[in-house]
Scaffold this motif. Structure first.
Motif, PDB file in Angstrom:
ATOM      1  N   ASP A   1       0.778  -1.164  -0.173  1.00 52.43           N
ATOM      2  CA  ASP A   1      -0.115  -0.053  -0.064  1.00 52.43           C
ATOM      3  C   ASP A   1       1.011   1.279   0.016  1.00 52.43           C
ATOM      4  O   ASP A   1       0.526   2.382   0.150  1.00 52.43           O
ATOM      5  N   ASN A   2       2.158   1.126  -0.410  1.00 53.42           N
ATOM      6  CA  ASN A   2       3.126   2.220  -0.281  1.00 53.42           C
ATOM      7  C   ASN A   2       3.133   2.970   1.060  1.00 53.42           C
ATOM      8  O   ASN A   2       3.428   4.217   1.108  1.00 53.42           O
ATOM      9  N   GLY A   3       3.037   2.316   2.104  1.00 47.98           N
ATOM     10  CA  GLY A   3       3.048   2.766   3.312  1.00 47.98           C
ATOM     11  C   GLY A   3       4.206   2.627   4.073  1.00 47.98           C
ATOM     12  O   GLY A   3       4.480   2.973   5.272  1.00 47.98           O
ATOM     13  N   MET A   4       5.616   2.598   3.275  1.00 50.87           N
ATOM     14  CA  MET A   4       6.799   2.901   3.998  1.00 50.87           C
ATOM     15  C   MET A   4       7.672   3.620   2.835  1.00 50.87           C
ATOM     16  O   MET A   4       7.289   3.506   1.679  1.00 50.87           O
ATOM     17  N   ILE A   5       8.667   4.309   3.541  1.00 45.86           N
ATOM     18  CA  ILE A   5       9.304   5.054   2.695  1.00 45.86           C
ATOM     19  C   ILE A   5      10.728   4.508   2.921  1.00 45.86           C
ATOM     20  O   ILE A   5      11.307   4.358   4.069  1.00 45.86           O
ATOM     21  N   MET A   6      11.619   4.531   1.707  1.00 45.24           N
ATOM     22  CA  MET A   6      12.968   4.312   2.103  1.00 45.24           C
ATOM     23  C   MET A   6      14.040   5.133   1.626  1.00 45.24           C
ATOM     24  O   MET A   6      13.570   5.973   0.281  1.00 45.24           O
ATOM     25  N   VAL A   7      14.958   5.620   2.363  1.00 44.82           N
ATOM     26  CA  VAL A   7      15.775   6.944   2.130  1.00 44.82           C
ATOM     27  C   VAL A   7      17.223   6.133   1.844  1.00 44.82           C
ATOM     28  O   VAL A   7      17.438   5.336   2.978  1.00 44.82           O
ATOM     29  N   THR A   8      17.863   6.339   0.884  1.00 44.06           N
ATOM     30  CA  THR A   8      19.133   5.841   0.681  1.00 44.06           C
ATOM     31  C   THR A   8      20.342   7.008   0.441  1.00 44.06           C
ATOM     32  O   THR A   8      19.816   7.847  -0.087  1.00 44.06           O
ATOM     33  N   CYS A   9      21.521   6.734   0.771  1.00 47.57           N
ATOM     34  CA  CYS A   9      22.476   7.908   0.500  1.00 47.57           C
ATOM     35  C   CYS A   9      23.618   7.218   0.173  1.00 47.57           C
ATOM     36  O   CYS A   9      23.879   6.159   0.888  1.00 47.57           O
ATOM     37  N   SER A  10      24.446   7.758  -0.567  1.00 48.97           N
ATOM     38  CA  SER A  10      25.815   7.264  -0.778  1.00 48.97           C
ATOM     39  C   SER A  10      26.691   8.186  -1.268  1.00 48.97           C
ATOM     40  O   SER A  10      26.437   9.103  -1.537  1.00 48.97           O
ATOM     41  N   GLY A  11      28.095   8.005  -1.111  1.00 49.75           N
ATOM     42  CA  GLY A  11      28.921   8.833  -1.402  1.00 49.75           C
ATOM     43  C   GLY A  11      30.279   8.012  -1.028  1.00 49.75           C
ATOM     44  O   GLY A  11      30.608   7.079  -0.776  1.00 49.75           O
ATOM     45  N   THR A  12      31.420   8.909  -1.346  1.00 50.59           N
ATOM     46  CA  THR A  12      33.010   8.328  -1.147  1.00 50.59           C
ATOM     47  C   THR A  12      33.468   8.816   0.126  1.00 50.59           C
ATOM     48  O   THR A  12      33.547   9.925   0.118  1.00 50.59           O
ATOM     49  N   ALA A  13      33.942   8.190   0.820  1.00 55.85           N
ATOM     50  CA  ALA A  13      34.942   8.452   2.232  1.00 55.85           C
ATOM     51  C   ALA A  13      36.054   8.678   1.704  1.00 55.85           C
ATOM     52  O   ALA A  13      36.738   7.967   0.871  1.00 55.85           O
ATOM     53  N   VAL A  14      36.526   9.852   2.116  1.00 56.58           N
ATOM     54  CA  VAL A  14      37.908  10.267   1.792  1.00 56.58           C
ATOM     55  C   VAL A  14      38.645  10.843   2.985  1.00 56.58           C
ATOM     56  O   VAL A  14      38.174  11.183   3.932  1.00 56.58           O
ATOM     57  N   LYS A  15      39.791  10.853   2.844  1.00 53.64           N
ATOM     58  CA  LYS A  15      40.806  11.644   3.932  1.00 53.64           C
ATOM     59  C   LYS A  15      41.330  12.713   3.257  1.00 53.64           C
ATOM     60  O   LYS A  15      41.635  12.824   2.229  1.00 53.64           O
ATOM     61  N   LEU A  16      41.432  13.840   4.125  1.00 56.20           N
ATOM     62  CA  LEU A  16      41.782  15.296   3.649  1.00 56.20           C
ATOM     63  C   LEU A  16      43.083  15.546   4.131  1.00 56.20           C
ATOM     64  O   LEU A  16      43.507  15.469   5.189  1.00 56.20           O
ATOM     65  N   LYS A  17      43.521  16.300   3.276  1.00 55.26           N
ATOM     66  CA  LYS A  17      45.003  17.269   3.586  1.00 55.26           C
ATOM     67  C   LYS A  17      44.686  18.586   3.326  1.00 55.26           C
ATOM     68  O   LYS A  17      44.187  19.004   2.228  1.00 55.26           O
ATOM     69  N   SER A  18      45.004  19.564   4.137  1.00 55.32           N
ATOM     70  CA  SER A  18      44.802  21.166   4.029  1.00 55.32           C
ATOM     71  C   SER A  18      45.912  21.541   3.071  1.00 55.32           C
ATOM     72  O   SER A  18      46.957  21.088   3.052  1.00 55.32           O
ATOM     73  N   PHE A  19      45.214  22.633   2.447  1.00 56.90           N
ATOM     74  CA  PHE A  19      46.286  23.162   1.173  1.00 56.90           C
ATOM     75  C   PHE A  19      47.397  24.224   2.010  1.00 56.90           C
ATOM     76  O   PHE A  19      48.429  24.299   1.497  1.00 56.90           O
ATOM     77  N   THR A  20      47.158  24.432   3.251  1.00 55.16           N
ATOM     78  CA  THR A  20      48.159  25.344   3.945  1.00 55.16           C
ATOM     79  C   THR A  20      49.101  24.738   4.763  1.00 55.16           C
ATOM     80  O   THR A  20      49.065  23.780   4.787  1.00 55.16           O
TER      81      THR A  20
END
Length: 109
Positions: free
Chosen positions: A90-109
């Motif tokens: 009955d479309n009584g549930m909602i699914m929310v998904t998200c995805s992305g790329t986990a990264v490590k950062l280095k500051s430019f300064t």
């Protein structure tokens, strides 16, 4: 943790790509919220119960994705995408998904 839809983070350089991370939440809409939304559909107005449920599901999906990125030792998640689907007979549930790329950062300064 920085979470961005962009492929990079201004002021930082990506030093390593740690992996793809996901967050998924499936949430049911209860009878009271469903009845309220039905009335809004007939008479107009915003379905506040559904909006709140969607907001909560989206927040939890992002939190789950961030938790998984922390497991990689990541500083940020880039290229984040979100998707919404309805589920159930009955479309009584909602699914929310998200995805992305986990990264490590280095500051430019």
């Amino acid at each position: 943790m920085i979470v961005a839809t962009t492929t990079g983070i201004e002021g930082f350089e990506i030093s390593s790509y740690e992996g793809i991370v996901f967050g998924e939440v499936i949430s049911g809409i209860n009878l009271i919220k469903d009845m309220g939304a039905g009335l809004r559909n007939m008479f107009g107005g915003r379905a506040q119960g559904y909006e709140n449920e969607l907001l909560e599901a989206r927040s939890k999906a992002l939190e789950e994705m961030e938790f998984r990125a922390e497991g990689f030792g990541a500083d940020a998640i880039v290229g984040v995408k979100m998707d919404y689907e309805t589920l159930g007979s009955d479309n009584g549930m909602i699914m929310v998904t998200c995805s992305g790329t986990a990264v490590k950062l280095k500051s430019f300064t």
